[in-house]
Design an enzyme around this catalytic site. Sequence first.
Site, PDB file in Angstrom:
ATOM      1  N   ASN A 122       0.834  -1.214   0.000  1.00  0.00           N
ATOM      2  CA  ASN A 122       0.000   0.000   0.000  1.00  0.00           C
ATOM      3  C   ASN A 122       0.864   1.258   0.000  1.00  0.00           C
ATOM      4  OD1 ASN A 122      -3.045  -0.513   0.154  1.00  0.00           O
ATOM      5  ND2 ASN A 122      -2.182  -2.063   1.531  1.00  0.00           N
ATOM      6  N   ASN A 135      -6.670   5.151   7.672  1.00  0.00           N
ATOM      7  CA  ASN A 135      -6.263   3.742   7.741  1.00  0.00           C
ATOM      8  C   ASN A 135      -6.907   2.990   6.585  1.00  0.00           C
ATOM      9  OD1 ASN A 135      -5.282   1.250   8.975  1.00  0.00           O
ATOM     10  ND2 ASN A 135      -7.402   0.858   9.589  1.00  0.00           N
ATOM     11  N   HIS A 187      -8.306  -0.674   5.634  1.00  0.00           N
ATOM     12  CA  HIS A 187      -8.689  -1.938   6.268  1.00  0.00           C
ATOM     13  C   HIS A 187      -9.212  -2.886   5.179  1.00  0.00           C
ATOM     14  CE1 HIS A 187      -9.897  -4.659   9.416  1.00  0.00           C
ATOM     15  NE2 HIS A 187     -11.008  -4.851   8.737  1.00  0.00           N
ATOM     16  N   ALA A 211      -8.962  -3.341  -4.827  1.00  0.00           N
ATOM     17  CA  ALA A 211      -9.543  -2.320  -3.937  1.00  0.00           C
ATOM     18  C   ALA A 211      -8.484  -1.466  -3.235  1.00  0.00           C
ATOM     19  CB  ALA A 211     -10.466  -2.996  -2.918  1.00  0.00           C
ATOM     20  N   GLU A 212      -7.653  -2.088  -2.390  1.00  0.00           N
ATOM     21  CA  GLU A 212      -6.775  -1.281  -1.529  1.00  0.00           C
ATOM     22  C   GLU A 212      -5.852  -0.345  -2.302  1.00  0.00           C
ATOM     23  OE1 GLU A 212      -4.815  -3.366   1.713  1.00  0.00           O
ATOM     24  OE2 GLU A 212      -6.161  -5.046   1.465  1.00  0.00           O
TER      25      GLU A 212
HETATM   26  C1  GAR Z   1      -3.151  -4.743   3.958  1.00  0.00           C
HETATM   27  O1  GAR Z   1      -3.994  -5.743   3.441  1.00  0.00           O
HETATM   28  C2  GAR Z   1      -3.932  -3.831   4.881  1.00  0.00           C
HETATM   29  O2  GAR Z   1      -5.248  -3.611   4.448  1.00  0.00           O
HETATM   30  C3  GAR Z   1      -3.898  -4.614   6.161  1.00  0.00           C
HETATM   31  O3  GAR Z   1      -2.568  -5.112   6.220  1.00  0.00           O
HETATM   32  C4  GAR Z   1      -2.103  -5.340   4.884  1.00  0.00           C
HETATM   33  C5  GAR Z   1      -0.747  -4.668   4.724  1.00  0.00           C
HETATM   34  O4  GAR Z   1      -0.160  -4.987   3.484  1.00  0.00           O
HETATM   35  N1  GAR Z   1      -4.225  -3.804   7.278  1.00  0.00           N
HETATM   36  C6  GAR Z   1      -4.965  -4.242   8.302  1.00  0.00           C
HETATM   37  O5  GAR Z   1      -5.371  -5.382   8.399  1.00  0.00           O
HETATM   38  C7  GAR Z   1      -5.288  -3.193   9.364  1.00  0.00           C
HETATM   39  N2  GAR Z   1      -6.286  -3.661  10.271  1.00  0.00           N
HETATM   40  P1  GAR Z   1       1.024  -4.113   2.871  1.00  0.00           P
HETATM   41  O6  GAR Z   1       2.117  -4.002   3.950  1.00  0.00           O
HETATM   42  O7  GAR Z   1       1.492  -4.887   1.691  1.00  0.00           O
HETATM   43  O8  GAR Z   1       0.468  -2.766   2.491  1.00  0.00           O
END
Ligand code: GAR
Length: 208
Positions: free
Chosen positions: A14, A108, A110, A180-181
């Site tokens: 992210n 944040n 999620h 999505a993210e």
């Molecule tokens: C992501 O999927 C994010 O949405 C989640 O951790 C992952 C981090 O991935 N966050 C949570 O669960 C917060 N409650 P990344 O380090 O590759 O971005």
Amino acid sequence: MLKLGILVSGGGTNLQAILDAIASGRIRNACVSVVISNNRGAYALERAAAAGVKGRCISPKDYENRDLFYQALLQELQENGVDLVVLAGFLVGIPPMIVNAYENRIINIHPSLIPSFCGTGYYGLRVHEAALQRGVKVTGATVHFVDTGTDTGPIILQKAVEIREDDTPQSLQRRVMEQAEWQILPEAVSLIAQGRIEVNNGKVRIKP
Ligand code: GAR
């Protein structure tokens, strides 16, 4: 120019989505002042270095107690002139002391459609395990402002992702990230940088 402080704990995909969106001009009027990880080994810190962005590790292990750790975290944000804190896979709770210092200036990502599969204990792969366990047909991701609860702050953007019969927690996690993210997190940063987000009575309005 909106100065971002991005907090990470792991892989940093992210974070990468935000760095890429800034490089491509999809996010304008924002720059990354500092990337902070609670975990020295986080690959996200390598991504920061590769992008020429300042990376710091502030680990609770290096402090006598939790309060001192949180004070160091807040100090690092303030010393870097951070305007907006982005929790991009930061798996440490944010205490009221920091929430109050950055009211409606912490967001944040999620990996579910809040209010499903969120709150204490729902993070990372566990969220997708719970969604598959429950048998929901649609999941997704949410970007929200951080308040003093867990995943309870005003919702900025959400995007739905369909669940397939043959999904595993890992395949679902990957698809939620891709579809999505990595889209809505940079988009939310861009909207905030453009001054288009307004919060009234706990609800977000996106100004045209
Ligand atoms: C992501 O999927 C994010 O949405 C989640 O951790 C992952 C981090 O991935 N966050 C949570 O669960 C917060 N409650 P990344 O380090 O590759 O971005």
